[in-house]
Motif scaffolding. Structure first.
Motif, PDB file in Angstrom:
ATOM      1  N   THR A 252      21.035  -6.523 -35.562  1.00 44.26           N
ATOM      2  CA  THR A 252      22.098  -6.039 -34.349  1.00 44.26           C
ATOM      3  C   THR A 252      21.437  -5.951 -33.353  1.00 44.26           C
ATOM      4  O   THR A 252      20.247  -6.076 -33.016  1.00 44.26           O
ATOM      5  N   GLN A 330      38.388 -11.275 -25.977  1.00 42.72           N
ATOM      6  CA  GLN A 330      38.388  -9.846 -26.703  1.00 42.72           C
ATOM      7  C   GLN A 330      39.947  -9.218 -27.245  1.00 42.72           C
ATOM      8  O   GLN A 330      40.043  -8.155 -26.920  1.00 42.72           O
ATOM      9  N   GLN A 333      39.883  -6.129 -29.352  1.00 39.82           N
ATOM     10  CA  GLN A 333      39.559  -4.955 -28.491  1.00 39.82           C
ATOM     11  C   GLN A 333      40.897  -4.684 -27.575  1.00 39.82           C
ATOM     12  O   GLN A 333      40.905  -3.685 -27.450  1.00 39.82           O
ATOM     13  N   ASP A 345      32.787  -2.549 -28.758  1.00 44.78           N
ATOM     14  CA  ASP A 345      32.675  -4.313 -29.056  1.00 44.78           C
ATOM     15  C   ASP A 345      31.837  -4.578 -30.023  1.00 44.78           C
ATOM     16  O   ASP A 345      31.312  -3.684 -30.660  1.00 44.78           O
ATOM     17  N   SER A 346      31.612  -5.860 -30.195  1.00 46.79           N
ATOM     18  CA  SER A 346      30.589  -6.394 -31.304  1.00 46.79           C
ATOM     19  C   SER A 346      29.114  -6.030 -31.050  1.00 46.79           C
ATOM     20  O   SER A 346      28.556  -5.697 -32.380  1.00 46.79           O
ATOM     21  N   LYS A 347      28.778  -5.239 -30.061  1.00 48.99           N
ATOM     22  CA  LYS A 347      27.513  -4.670 -29.909  1.00 48.99           C
ATOM     23  C   LYS A 347      27.450  -3.158 -30.024  1.00 48.99           C
ATOM     24  O   LYS A 347      26.418  -2.785 -29.961  1.00 48.99           O
TER      25      LYS A 347
END
Length: 651
Positions: A252, A330, A333, A345-347
């Protein structure tokens, strides 16, 4: 009662060849018969994935086959605990004196898949630094000779001269088995970082791609040393840190950062980013002036189209619902956030807001929860500054060109969580251990480290080693580099504590030394077989302690060396519980028939008290019993009270 034998399936290092054959058998059982792989059949089963030609892309060198054998060959060594020299006996970090190849093999069972970050600073193969001279035939005896622990003063460590016909091959043969073993110690989300310079950079990148896979290569970080003494056509100011992932899919983004970030939420429409519609409610914040209306199609290359409703800005927000079409990046989201749900978000960064810019482009505002460091590392000071700082800590200039503590600490912060394990098997000056302690003090973490360093002898007659050798003499310790490593860690721990008075974490470490197994190897003297047999009656070497034996048991059974140990006296015998009863040991030299019942009863009561989850293994010395009857009776008593028969073992 089953014996734990030297070299059996519970040896300190696994039978890696056997394990590989078993993996093939699990996947393709028809290709393995009586433990032998039918490679012709295996190629047929693989089908189009096979290539029977010898012309393949890859890295090859003279000696590669032998390097693979070095990685796969089991070790006959063990680790022996040395008196604790820093911290209390429960210190959670480890320093191991020994040849890192043998040590990596020994750590395969207890630490496989448990290390989060491995950072190493191996020899750069400049022609001046030596390359570890491995010996395939008898690696342990070779190591003991190399470090002067047997024979007449040790073998000479020599540099790998550039005039050698196998200059690069020798270095690759040294690195290949070590990196292969290191890979298996990493967790699924583990990271390997290797410092290197131009001499072997390209070969190292190819080597790690071969061992870990092309996709596992994450980056080559560039460290600007801010100084160069090299003269030539160019001055080389930089070195590299090659970064590789055990499993890239499990990695990650690096956590950290402060404040907020703003990013666009749409891109140019393409096959990979197709146009789609989204219905925006009334009241979305808009930075355009009051009365500005976007109509039709606008936005240049990142086009946006009004599908229905009016895109009119009034009082800092949209005045009515509007449906827009664009290449949204996005959309999931957007759907989540506009529905009122907590959105990330993806992070893993929290979405704070979607809003429109003054040009009608959709933007996303987020809490910064991750960082994306540059491959150009920030300055960490000149090499001379690092050397001076370490000399001040040690009170003498005993290490040349150490790596910056701040740089390694930053790597630890990026990739190792508060309770993770960090490893460095080319420990050198001990910078990695210092960095782990410093980061623990910075964020209150409990990270542990395992450092491995060859006890390379120091010669007081060698002008380049004179200061370091005299330093060891002043300390009253053996003249070798591992002693300098340990002293640096002691002083670094004291420094970290002094600079962080509120930090109550562990800065101690335990010490282990590589040695031959505690169990006698069967090596008969053809001229005196009777004498050999008499000597072999006592399977345990006479100079080995109970702590030595217990450490070897931990390695053989795959239990971490820092697992908590509690000791009691039962029936007049010392009994230890390791890992709250996961392992029980009684390594006394003599257990008589009349002590068996009380000993078994005491162990059973203790296990009942501990309420151990899972199976328990109980280990005794095989030669401790005054007869087979006593040994059998003890085993049967334990089995009757729930200990699995195969888990009652003897050394």
């Amino acid at each position: 009662m089953e014996r734990i034998k030297q070299g059996d399936e519970l040896s300190g290092s696994s039978d890696r060849l056997g394990e590989n054959v078993q993996r093939i058998a699990d996947a393709f059982p028809e290709a393995v018969a009586e433990g032998v792989v039918d490679f012709d059949l295996l190629r047929q089963l693989v089908g189009e994935g096979s290539d029977e030609t010898n012309e393949r892309f890859g890295l090859t060198w003279s000696g590669k086959r032998g390097a693979l054998q070095m990685a796969l060959a089991p070790t006959t060594a063990t680790l022996r605990p040395w008196p604790c020299v820093s911290g209390e006996g429960n210190a959670s970090s480890i320093v191991i004196e020994g040849d890192n190849l043998e040590v990596l093999k020994l750590l395969q069972k207890p630490y496989a898949g448990r290390v989060k970050l491995i950072y190493i600073d191996p020899p750069y193969n400049t022609g001046n630094d030596f390359v570890y001279p491995d010996d395939f035939t008898d690696s342990v005896r070779h190591y003991l000779s190399l470090t002067g622990q047997v024979g007449a003063g040790g073998l000479r460590l020599t540099s790998n001269a550039e005039t050698s016909g196998r200059f690069h091959a020798t270095w690759l043969s040294m690195m290949y088995p070590r990196l292969r073993l290191a890979r298996d110690l990493l967790r699924d989300d583990g990271i390997l970082m290797v410092s290197i310079d131009d001499h072997e950079f390209d070969h190292l990148v190819m080597l790690v791609k071969e061992l870990f896979g092309d996709s596992a290569f994450l980056a080559s970080l560039i460290w600007n040393k801010q100084h160069s003494q090299q003269q030539g056509i160019f001055k080389r100011y930089h070195e590299y840190i090659v970064v590789v992932a055990r499993n890239p899919a499990a990695i990650t983004n690096i956590a950290g950062g402060e404040g907020e970030i703003v990013a666009g939420a749409l891109k140019r429409v393409s096959a990979r980013n197709p146009e789609s519609t989204f219905a925006f409610p009334k009241g979305v914040r808009c930075e355009a002036s009051d009365g500005v209306e976007f109509v039709g199609q606008f936005g240049g290359s990142e086009k946006v189209r009004v599908i229905s409703g009016r895109f009119l800005c009034d009082g800092g927000s949209t005045s009515e619902p509007v449906t827009l079409a664009a290449g949204w990046t996005q959309k999931t989201q957007m759907e989540s956030w506009f529905s009122g749900a907590d959105t990330f978000d993806s992070k893993g960064q929290r979405v704070l807001e979607f809003y429109f810019s003054s040009t009608g482009k959709l933007k996303c505002r987020k809490e910064r929860g991750s960082i994306t460091p540059s491959t150009l590392l920030r300055p960490f000071g000149m090499v001379s500054e690092q050397t001076a700082a370490l000399s001040e800590l040690m009170g003498a200039s005993v290490f040349d060109t150490p790596k910056p503590v701040d740089m390694i600490q930053e790597f630890v912060e990026w990739f190792a969580g508060p309770d993770d394990l960090v490893m460095d098997f080319f420990a050198g000056s001990g910078t990695t251990g210092h960095a782990v302690m410093a980061q623990n003090a910075a964020d209150g973490g409990n990270r542990r480290y395992i450092l491995v360093q060859l006890p390379e002898p120091l010669d007081p007659e060698n002008k380049e080693q004179k200061v370091a050798a005299e330093f060891c003499q002043q300390l009253g310790v053996p003249l070798n580099i591992a002693e300098l490593t340990k002293e640096r860690l002691r002083r670094a721990g004291e420094k970290v504590k002094a600079e962080n008075p509120d930090f109550e974490g562990d800065t101690g470490f335990r010490v282990y030394r590589l040695d031959s197994s505690n169990i006698r190897e069967w090596d008969p003297d053809a001229t005196n077989l009777e004498g050999t047999i008499e000597q072999y009656i006592d399977r345990i070497k006479l100079d080995r302690s109970d702590e030595d034996l217990q450490t070897e048991v931990l390695l053989k059974l795959g239990i971490e060396l820092t697992t908590p140990i509690e000791t009691r006296e039962i029936a007049g015998k010392k009994v230890s519980s390791i890992g709250a009863g996961a392992l029980m040991t009684c390594l006394e030299r003599a257990i008589t028939a009349d002590q068996v019942e009380a000993l078994a009863s005491g162990i059973i009561d203790w296990l009942s008290e501990l309420q151990t989850a899972g199976d328990t293994t109980v280990v005794f010395r095989d030669d401790a019993f005054d007869g087979d009857v006593a040994k059998t009776n003890l085993s049967e008593m334990l089995v009757q009270h729930g200990v699995a028969r195969e888990n009652v073992r003897s050394l």
